[in-house]
Design an enzyme around this catalytic site. Structure first.
Site, PDB file in Angstrom:
ATOM      1  N   MET A  45       0.554  -1.245  -0.148  1.00 14.08           N
ATOM      2  CA  MET A  45       0.272   0.340   0.312  1.00 14.08           C
ATOM      3  C   MET A  45       0.771   1.129   0.183  1.00 14.08           C
ATOM      4  SD  MET A  45      -3.005  -0.731   2.533  1.00 14.08           S
ATOM      5  CE  MET A  45      -3.507   0.477   2.721  1.00 14.08           C
ATOM      6  N   TYR A  49      -2.240   6.480   1.183  1.00 17.39           N
ATOM      7  CA  TYR A  49      -3.212   5.413   2.550  1.00 17.39           C
ATOM      8  C   TYR A  49      -2.863   5.674   3.666  1.00 17.39           C
ATOM      9  CZ  TYR A  49      -5.370   3.031  -1.051  1.00 17.39           C
ATOM     10  OH  TYR A  49      -6.430   2.887  -2.293  1.00 17.39           O
ATOM     11  N   GLY A  76       0.890  -5.104   1.207  1.00 19.58           N
ATOM     12  CA  GLY A  76      -1.229  -5.320   1.048  1.00 19.58           C
ATOM     13  C   GLY A  76      -0.742  -5.774  -0.527  1.00 19.58           C
ATOM     14  N   GLU A  84       4.437  -5.809   7.466  1.00 19.29           N
ATOM     15  CA  GLU A  84       3.082  -4.263   8.950  1.00 19.29           C
ATOM     16  C   GLU A  84       3.850  -3.877   9.707  1.00 19.29           C
ATOM     17  OE1 GLU A  84       2.302  -6.493   6.217  1.00 19.29           O
ATOM     18  OE2 GLU A  84       0.784  -6.025   5.211  1.00 19.29           O
ATOM     19  N   TYR A 130     -21.231 -31.903  -7.568  1.00 23.83           N
ATOM     20  CA  TYR A 130     -22.214 -32.608  -8.508  1.00 23.83           C
ATOM     21  C   TYR A 130     -23.090 -31.887  -9.270  1.00 23.83           C
ATOM     22  CZ  TYR A 130     -21.362 -36.820  -6.243  1.00 23.83           C
ATOM     23  OH  TYR A 130     -21.346 -38.200  -6.342  1.00 23.83           O
TER      24      TYR A 130
HETATM   25  N1  COA Z   1       4.419   3.449  -0.169  1.00 25.08           N
HETATM   26  C1  COA Z   1       4.677   5.010  -0.676  1.00 25.08           C
HETATM   27  N2  COA Z   1       6.011   4.867  -1.542  1.00 25.08           N
HETATM   28  C2  COA Z   1       6.616   4.012  -1.391  1.00 25.08           C
HETATM   29  C3  COA Z   1       6.630   2.834  -0.913  1.00 25.08           C
HETATM   30  C4  COA Z   1       4.681   2.156  -0.258  1.00 25.08           C
HETATM   31  N3  COA Z   1       4.900   1.715   0.092  1.00 25.08           N
HETATM   32  N4  COA Z   1       7.629   1.817  -1.806  1.00 25.08           N
HETATM   33  C5  COA Z   1       8.699   2.386  -2.359  1.00 25.08           C
HETATM   34  N5  COA Z   1       8.190   3.631  -2.162  1.00 25.08           N
HETATM   35  C6  COA Z   1       8.665   5.371  -2.732  1.00 25.08           C
HETATM   36  C7  COA Z   1       9.937   5.957  -1.854  1.00 25.08           C
HETATM   37  O1  COA Z   1       9.169   6.640  -0.673  1.00 25.08           O
HETATM   38  C8  COA Z   1      10.743   6.485  -2.586  1.00 25.08           C
HETATM   39  O2  COA Z   1      10.189   7.208  -3.334  1.00 25.08           O
HETATM   40  P1  COA Z   1      10.886   8.455  -3.222  1.00 25.08           P
HETATM   41  O3  COA Z   1      12.139   8.264  -4.842  1.00 25.08           O
HETATM   42  O4  COA Z   1      10.009   9.366  -3.800  1.00 25.08           O
HETATM   43  O5  COA Z   1      11.863   8.940  -1.936  1.00 25.08           O
HETATM   44  C9  COA Z   1      10.351   5.276  -3.984  1.00 25.08           C
HETATM   45  O6  COA Z   1       9.011   4.623  -3.569  1.00 25.08           O
HETATM   46  C10 COA Z   1      11.312   4.721  -4.197  1.00 25.08           C
HETATM   47  O7  COA Z   1      12.196   3.824  -3.188  1.00 25.08           O
HETATM   48  P2  COA Z   1      13.144   3.638  -2.086  1.00 25.08           P
HETATM   49  O8  COA Z   1      12.731   3.200  -1.155  1.00 25.08           O
HETATM   50  O9  COA Z   1      14.026   4.148  -3.162  1.00 25.08           O
HETATM   51  O10 COA Z   1      13.667   2.328  -3.165  1.00 25.08           O
HETATM   52  P3  COA Z   1      14.910   0.865  -3.129  1.00 25.08           P
HETATM   53  O11 COA Z   1      14.866   0.295  -4.396  1.00 25.08           O
HETATM   54  O12 COA Z   1      15.608   1.288  -2.199  1.00 25.08           O
HETATM   55  O13 COA Z   1      13.724  -0.221  -2.085  1.00 25.08           O
HETATM   56  C11 COA Z   1      12.276  -1.199  -1.124  1.00 25.08           C
HETATM   57  C12 COA Z   1      12.318  -0.750  -2.768  1.00 25.08           C
HETATM   58  C13 COA Z   1      10.539  -1.355  -1.812  1.00 25.08           C
HETATM   59  C14 COA Z   1      12.216  -2.427  -0.205  1.00 25.08           C
HETATM   60  C15 COA Z   1      11.219   0.380  -0.173  1.00 25.08           C
HETATM   61  O14 COA Z   1      11.063   1.051  -1.034  1.00 25.08           O
HETATM   62  C16 COA Z   1      11.068  -0.789   0.929  1.00 25.08           C
HETATM   63  O15 COA Z   1      10.765  -1.377   2.268  1.00 25.08           O
HETATM   64  N6  COA Z   1       9.638  -0.117   0.681  1.00 25.08           N
HETATM   65  C17 COA Z   1       8.304  -0.576   1.487  1.00 25.08           C
HETATM   66  C18 COA Z   1       8.039  -1.464   0.976  1.00 25.08           C
HETATM   67  C19 COA Z   1       6.914  -2.331   2.481  1.00 25.08           C
HETATM   68  O16 COA Z   1       7.707  -2.108   3.568  1.00 25.08           O
HETATM   69  N7  COA Z   1       5.712  -2.032   2.381  1.00 25.08           N
HETATM   70  C20 COA Z   1       4.440  -2.779   2.845  1.00 25.08           C
HETATM   71  C21 COA Z   1       3.406  -1.689   3.575  1.00 25.08           C
HETATM   72  S1  COA Z   1       2.441  -1.881   4.876  1.00 25.08           S
END
Ligand code: COA
Length: 297
Positions: free
Chosen positions: A83, A88, A133, A156, A252
């Site tokens: 999410m 959100y 999510g 989460e 069935y």
């Molecule tokens: N919600 C909102 N924005 C998100 C996001 C999320 N779930 N996951 C990533 N983003 C955004 C970051 O804020 C960043 O935005 P910006 O460029 O404007 O700063 C962009 O996506 C890139 O994220 P970044 O963390 O720099 O990329 P990365 O490749 O280094 O890492 C992840 C990728 C997926 C490992 C890392 O973004 C992450 O841990 N995200 C959260 C995942 C999570 O826990 N989701 C569950 C939510 S309940």
């Protein structure tokens, strides 16, 4: 295989009338709809705009003749980072009604209400990050193929929330009890290979082979009788929560329904080919029998 209803699928690009094209991309190719969550800069985090577009896309493809199998994937290096934490959560701070309404829209509208009971077979093709999510659409799809390099996590717990949006329900359905509890309680990430070992996905392959392997699986599904396939997958989902008597009656009734919808033709053809003409042995197709020395099947 030769009993499947013959159907001609064509490939085509999207037109202006179609609901996708921005946060959701669709490629229609020989009966396969490749549906891509498309916010790569945000790791395909699901925000209200993506969800609104996805809801319309799911609806439109349900009756689109060009879509025989629905494949859900993500653009770039992510399936989905879950999410959108900004749109959100932070933006609804102090507005609990909006928060709950958004959650409902997100989960009920396209994931476990529509995709889970989709009239066509569905495959999640997990190309990369799959967090929080993202588990709900992943499990809502009938089958799942992952890249070995993909990383999953029920993260989460790290955000001070518990896996709502039916993520907990999805995890409990697709994982064993101990694994589900462990992953919900620790938030520990794991890769595609482990996801396959745990049964969260059907199989994991190197990322370079992901699309080809998914295409091959989709083609197997396209080769089946679609009426029977639809009945079989919905029945599997329903029977899980029924007692044995109810399940037997229900099955069935589903068999009769499939007959009325034309599946009896396939059945009769298959029985004739096996019992009378002796030219059909589905059990031997994958595992040919070889007699030592004779080379015969
Ligand atoms: N919600 C909102 N924005 C998100 C996001 C999320 N779930 N996951 C990533 N983003 C955004 C970051 O804020 C960043 O935005 P910006 O460029 O404007 O700063 C962009 O996506 C890139 O994220 P970044 O963390 O720099 O990329 P990365 O490749 O280094 O890492 C992840 C990728 C997926 C490992 C890392 O973004 C992450 O841990 N995200 C959260 C995942 C999570 O826990 N989701 C569950 C939510 S309940």
């Amino acid at each position: 295989m030769f009993f499947a209803r013959a159907r001609c699928y064509s490939s085509s690009m999207a037109t202006d009338r179609e609901p996708w094209g921005k946060n959701v991309l669709v490629e229609l190719e020989d009966g396969i709809a490749w549906v891509t969550m498309n916010r790569p800069a945000k790791r395909n985090a699901m925000n209200p705009a993506l969800i609104a577009e996805m809801k319309q896309t799911v609806e439109a493809l349900a009756t689109d003749e060009r879509c025989g199998v629905f494949v859900l994937t993500g653009a770039g290096e992510s399936f989905t980072a879950g999410m959108d934490l900004e749109e959100y959560f932070r933006q609804t701070d102090g507005a609990p009604d909006t928060f709950l309404l958004n959650l409902r829209r997100m989960n009920e509208e396209w994931q476990w209400r529509r995709l889970r009971d989709y009239p066509k077979p569905t495959i999640a093709m997990v190309n990369g990050w799959c967090f929080g999510g993202g588990f709900t659409p992943l499990v809502a799809c009938d089958l799942a193929v992952a890249a070995e390099e993909a990383v999953f996590g029920l993260s989460e717990i790290n955000w001070g929330i518990l896996p709502a949006g039916n993520v907990t329900k999805a995890a409990s359905e697709a994982l064993g009890y101990r694994d589900a509890l462990y992953l919900v309680m620790t938030g520990e990430p794991f890769d595609g290979r482990v996801a396959a070992q745990k049964g969260l996905v059907n199989l994991a392959v190197p990322r370079a082979q992901l699309r080809e392997r998914t295409r091959a699986l989709a083609k197997v599904l396209l080769s089946k009788n679609q009426t029977v396939l639809r009945g079989a997958k919905i029945a599997m989902k329903r029977c899980r929560t029924m007692d044995w008597d109810t399940s037997a009656d229900y099955l069935y009734a589903k068999v009769s329904e499939a007959f009325h919808l034309g599946a009896h033709q396939n059945r009769n053809q298959a029985l004739e080919a096996f019992l009378d003409e002796k030219r059909f042995r589905p059990g031997l197709e994958s595992f040919p029998r070889t007699e030592p020395g004779s080379g015969e099947r």
